[in-house]
Design an enzyme around this catalytic site. Sequence first.
Site, PDB file in Angstrom:
ATOM      1  N   GLU A 219      34.802  38.133   9.871  1.00  0.00           N
ATOM      2  CA  GLU A 219      33.679  37.293   9.410  1.00  0.00           C
ATOM      3  C   GLU A 219      34.189  35.940   8.935  1.00  0.00           C
ATOM      4  O   GLU A 219      33.520  34.920   9.106  1.00  0.00           O
ATOM      5  CB  GLU A 219      32.890  38.032   8.315  1.00  0.00           C
ATOM      6  CG  GLU A 219      32.049  39.152   8.915  1.00  0.00           C
ATOM      7  CD  GLU A 219      31.753  40.312   7.994  1.00  0.00           C
ATOM      8  OE1 GLU A 219      31.940  40.181   6.755  1.00  0.00           O
ATOM      9  OE2 GLU A 219      31.351  41.375   8.505  1.00  0.00           O
TER      10      GLU A 219
ATOM     11  N   GLY B  46      33.125  48.761   4.907  1.00  0.00           N
ATOM     12  CA  GLY B  46      32.098  47.816   4.473  1.00  0.00           C
ATOM     13  C   GLY B  46      30.883  48.552   3.930  1.00  0.00           C
ATOM     14  O   GLY B  46      30.840  48.939   2.762  1.00  0.00           O
TER      15      GLY B  46
ATOM     16  N   ASN C 263      35.368  46.882   1.015  1.00  0.00           N
ATOM     17  CA  ASN C 263      35.072  45.448   1.074  1.00  0.00           C
ATOM     18  C   ASN C 263      33.579  45.254   0.819  1.00  0.00           C
ATOM     19  O   ASN C 263      32.761  45.519   1.694  1.00  0.00           O
ATOM     20  CB  ASN C 263      35.477  44.932   2.472  1.00  0.00           C
ATOM     21  CG  ASN C 263      35.064  43.493   2.703  1.00  0.00           C
ATOM     22  OD1 ASN C 263      34.674  42.783   1.770  1.00  0.00           O
ATOM     23  ND2 ASN C 263      35.154  43.058   3.946  1.00  0.00           N
ATOM     24  N   TRP C 264      33.256  44.777  -0.376  1.00  0.00           N
ATOM     25  CA  TRP C 264      31.839  44.650  -0.741  1.00  0.00           C
ATOM     26  C   TRP C 264      31.168  43.490  -0.012  1.00  0.00           C
ATOM     27  O   TRP C 264      29.950  43.378  -0.038  1.00  0.00           O
ATOM     28  CB  TRP C 264      31.696  44.435  -2.246  1.00  0.00           C
ATOM     29  CG  TRP C 264      32.153  45.567  -3.112  1.00  0.00           C
ATOM     30  CD1 TRP C 264      32.873  46.674  -2.733  1.00  0.00           C
ATOM     31  CD2 TRP C 264      31.921  45.706  -4.511  1.00  0.00           C
ATOM     32  NE1 TRP C 264      33.098  47.476  -3.831  1.00  0.00           N
ATOM     33  CE2 TRP C 264      32.531  46.904  -4.932  1.00  0.00           C
ATOM     34  CE3 TRP C 264      31.267  44.934  -5.475  1.00  0.00           C
ATOM     35  CZ2 TRP C 264      32.497  47.341  -6.247  1.00  0.00           C
ATOM     36  CZ3 TRP C 264      31.232  45.359  -6.793  1.00  0.00           C
ATOM     37  CH2 TRP C 264      31.836  46.564  -7.176  1.00  0.00           C
ATOM     38  N   LYS C 265      31.959  42.620   0.591  1.00  0.00           N
ATOM     39  CA  LYS C 265      31.399  41.408   1.228  1.00  0.00           C
ATOM     40  C   LYS C 265      30.533  40.668   0.195  1.00  0.00           C
ATOM     41  O   LYS C 265      30.855  40.689  -0.986  1.00  0.00           O
ATOM     42  CB  LYS C 265      30.645  41.771   2.504  1.00  0.00           C
ATOM     43  CG  LYS C 265      31.510  42.634   3.430  1.00  0.00           C
ATOM     44  CD  LYS C 265      30.963  42.778   4.810  1.00  0.00           C
ATOM     45  CE  LYS C 265      31.913  43.655   5.639  1.00  0.00           C
ATOM     46  NZ  LYS C 265      31.510  43.771   7.027  1.00  0.00           N
TER      47      LYS C 265
ATOM     48  N   GLU D 189      40.338  46.025  13.064  1.00  0.00           N
ATOM     49  CA  GLU D 189      38.884  46.054  12.985  1.00  0.00           C
ATOM     50  C   GLU D 189      38.277  45.420  14.238  1.00  0.00           C
ATOM     51  O   GLU D 189      38.128  44.195  14.305  1.00  0.00           O
ATOM     52  CB  GLU D 189      38.411  45.259  11.766  1.00  0.00           C
ATOM     53  CG  GLU D 189      38.886  45.807  10.437  1.00  0.00           C
ATOM     54  CD  GLU D 189      37.914  45.411   9.327  1.00  0.00           C
ATOM     55  OE1 GLU D 189      37.419  46.320   8.655  1.00  0.00           O
ATOM     56  OE2 GLU D 189      37.641  44.216   9.161  1.00  0.00           O
TER      57      GLU D 189
ATOM     58  N   SER E 156      32.495  50.439  10.770  1.00  0.00           N
ATOM     59  CA  SER E 156      31.501  51.518  10.715  1.00  0.00           C
ATOM     60  C   SER E 156      32.106  52.867  10.340  1.00  0.00           C
ATOM     61  O   SER E 156      31.663  53.913  10.838  1.00  0.00           O
ATOM     62  CB  SER E 156      30.735  51.613  12.046  1.00  0.00           C
ATOM     63  OG  SER E 156      30.026  50.408  12.283  1.00  0.00           O
TER      64      SER E 156
ATOM     65  N   HIS F 132      39.702  38.344   7.795  1.00  0.00           N
ATOM     66  CA  HIS F 132      38.586  39.204   8.209  1.00  0.00           C
ATOM     67  C   HIS F 132      37.807  38.491   9.316  1.00  0.00           C
ATOM     68  O   HIS F 132      37.663  37.272   9.299  1.00  0.00           O
ATOM     69  CB  HIS F 132      37.676  39.490   7.010  1.00  0.00           C
ATOM     70  CG  HIS F 132      36.661  40.541   7.301  1.00  0.00           C
ATOM     71  ND1 HIS F 132      35.509  40.275   8.009  1.00  0.00           N
ATOM     72  CD2 HIS F 132      36.634  41.859   7.018  1.00  0.00           C
ATOM     73  CE1 HIS F 132      34.819  41.393   8.139  1.00  0.00           C
ATOM     74  NE2 HIS F 132      35.480  42.372   7.546  1.00  0.00           N
TER      75      HIS F 132
ATOM     76  N   GLY G  95      29.891  46.763  11.107  1.00  0.00           N
ATOM     77  CA  GLY G  95      28.490  46.649  10.717  1.00  0.00           C
ATOM     78  C   GLY G  95      27.498  47.070  11.791  1.00  0.00           C
ATOM     79  O   GLY G  95      26.303  46.796  11.679  1.00  0.00           O
TER      80      GLY G  95
HETATM   81  P1  PGA Z   1      31.550  48.131   8.070  1.00  0.00           P
HETATM   82  O1  PGA Z   1      32.490  46.872   7.681  1.00  0.00           O
HETATM   83  O2  PGA Z   1      32.184  49.355   7.463  1.00  0.00           O
HETATM   84  O3  PGA Z   1      30.216  47.803   7.455  1.00  0.00           O
HETATM   85  O4  PGA Z   1      31.500  48.203   9.550  1.00  0.00           O
HETATM   86  C1  PGA Z   1      33.882  46.961   7.793  1.00  0.00           C
HETATM   87  C2  PGA Z   1      34.525  45.648   7.453  1.00  0.00           C
HETATM   88  O5  PGA Z   1      33.964  44.592   7.796  1.00  0.00           O
HETATM   89  O6  PGA Z   1      35.619  45.624   6.856  1.00  0.00           O
END
Ligand code: PGA
Length: 265
Positions: A110, A246, A21-23, A180, A225, A108, A186
């Site tokens: 976010e 991420g 997931n590049w966000k 998640e 993470s 997600h 993150g």
């Molecule tokens: P992260 O993000 O690997 O940077 O913790 C994971 C995600 O939000 O899918």
Amino acid sequence: MTEEARRTRTAFVKPRLIAGNWKMHLTATEAAAFVRAFRRALPPGVDADILLIPPFTALDAVRRARRDDDAFGLGAQDLHWEPEGAYTGAVSGPMLKDAGCRAVIIGHSERRRLFGDTDADVNRKLKAAVRHDLAPILCVGETPEERDAGRTEQVVGTQLRRGLHDVALDQLAGLTIAYEPVWAIGTGQAADVRQVEAVHASLRAMLTAEWGAVGGDARIIYGGSVSTHNARDFFGSPEINGALVGKTCLDPDGFATLCQFASSA
Ligand code: PGA
């Protein structure tokens, strides 16, 4: 469409799914360079389903940079539930399908936290995804406060039930659930493998109880993470069918290493 036809079109087939997931990272130009670097880094014969999930603006660049024999596919980070209309800033299922996507992330944390996506929105988006033959990656996860209150399984169970509310059984082939924990995303602080296994087992039990065979077929992956340092611990567990990644997925070499670990686990 018959269930078999739908399954063939949307289901992932390899033992594990690694979704990057590049966000909100990488321009279209940077995305094309990423694909070239990732292809060089990925060893031949990797036995995992791999998805690159760039921002909408880079979907076309990734599709163009992709070759037919590349071992990775394309996914999107979100979608709107309507197929078209006056929804400024939104992107629909048919648009993603036409852009070459085979899967889409839904719910997600976010999106839930920063953009106000409710469980009802998540449910509408999930139904739109299956309607347009996009394999849904439904995200669930608890906040630190919910974890500390011992409510993790209750919270993710509610998100799961509400997300899948009223979805026809035959539409759930190809379903992926991404567990998640919000506190692990993150932060560099991944969840403990044993804890993840326990949550996955409870999600699978719930799926089986309410949707029968879907419970056995669905993929349950972990996100939060995941890195080259801890990925092997997760992939070593039969309860963990892959990862939603991420930060580490933005490094072509690191992401290729994760895919290799997932393949050989
Ligand atoms: P992260 O993000 O690997 O940077 O913790 C994971 C995600 O939000 O899918």
